[in-house]
Design a protein around this motif. Structure first.
Motif, PDB file in Angstrom:
ATOM      1  N   UNK A   1      56.944   9.546  -9.318  1.00  0.00           N
ATOM      2  CA  UNK A   1      58.123  10.412  -9.364  1.00  0.00           C
ATOM      3  C   UNK A   1      59.279   9.694 -10.045  1.00  0.00           C
ATOM      4  N   UNK A   2      60.070  10.459 -10.761  1.00  0.00           N
ATOM      5  CA  UNK A   2      61.235   9.918 -11.445  1.00  0.00           C
ATOM      6  C   UNK A   2      62.263   9.411 -10.435  1.00  0.00           C
ATOM      7  N   UNK A   3      62.852   8.244 -10.721  1.00  0.00           N
ATOM      8  CA  UNK A   3      63.868   7.656  -9.854  1.00  0.00           C
ATOM      9  C   UNK A   3      65.155   8.452  -9.942  1.00  0.00           C
ATOM     10  N   UNK A   4      65.705   8.809  -8.778  1.00  0.00           N
ATOM     11  CA  UNK A   4      66.960   9.541  -8.704  1.00  0.00           C
ATOM     12  C   UNK A   4      67.630   9.165  -7.392  1.00  0.00           C
ATOM     13  N   UNK A   5      68.905   8.838  -7.444  1.00  0.00           N
ATOM     14  CA  UNK A   5      69.608   8.495  -6.229  1.00  0.00           C
ATOM     15  C   UNK A   5      69.652   9.705  -5.314  1.00  0.00           C
ATOM     16  N   UNK A   6      69.080   9.550  -4.129  1.00  0.00           N
ATOM     17  CA  UNK A   6      69.051  10.625  -3.147  1.00  0.00           C
ATOM     18  C   UNK A   6      70.456  10.919  -2.657  1.00  0.00           C
TER      19      UNK A   6
END
Length: 163
Positions: A2-7
């Protein structure tokens, strides 16, 4: 992967594999929290001083308060192996209260951009210390320690204020 994205609050929890009990017992974390109210908190390392003396014990001690607020699942996550997480949970009396999730390869931690480089201290990249309240798969409250390791906003007594 999965693509890294700040939650962030309002985001759906990613549905990635973690394990519990032993390495072969993999499941999708997003499915665990898909329905109802849940709590997920993360620690840099099992058996490390702050995690072992204050963070996990606070969730064990406040278990009934979370249940009274309608929480059905409380889980602790660490970038560690399932055997260590299982042993740590037993050591802390978390059985039947706190589920002990192992993010052995750090994939979940990386996907939500919560990785913390502790190679000089713990030998590898670990997770920042955080706590979140999740309802029907959506993050409603996210408390992340400003330095990634502190013991203030992610404690059980602090998260309880937001549920």
């Amino acid at each position: 992967m999965q693509k890294q994205q700040t939650l962030q609050e309002g985001d759906k929890l990613p549905n990635l594999e973690v394990s519990e009990g032993e390495p072969g017992s993999k499941f999708y974390i997003g499915e665990v929290f898909a329905k109802g109210k849940g709590v997920l908190f993360a620690v840099p390392g099992a058996f490390t001083p702050g995690c072992d003396k204050k963070h996990l014990p606070g969730y064990v001690e406040n278990y009934s308060k979370f249940i009274e607020k309608g929480i059905t699942t409380i889980a602790c996550l660490s970038v560690n192996d399932a055997f260590v997480m299982d042993a740590w949970g037993k050591h802390q009396g978390a059985d039947g209260k706190i589920r002990m999730f192992a993010d052995a390869d750090g994939e979940f931690t990386k996907a939500i951009d919560m990785q913390l480089d502790l190679t000089n201290v713990l030998g590898n990249v670990r997770s920042k210390r955080y706590a979140m309240y999740i309802q029907d798969g959506v993050v409603k409250k996210l408390l992340v320690e400003s330095d990634g390791t502190g013991l203030s906003c992610s404690l059980a007594v602090e998260l309880l204020k937001h549920i």
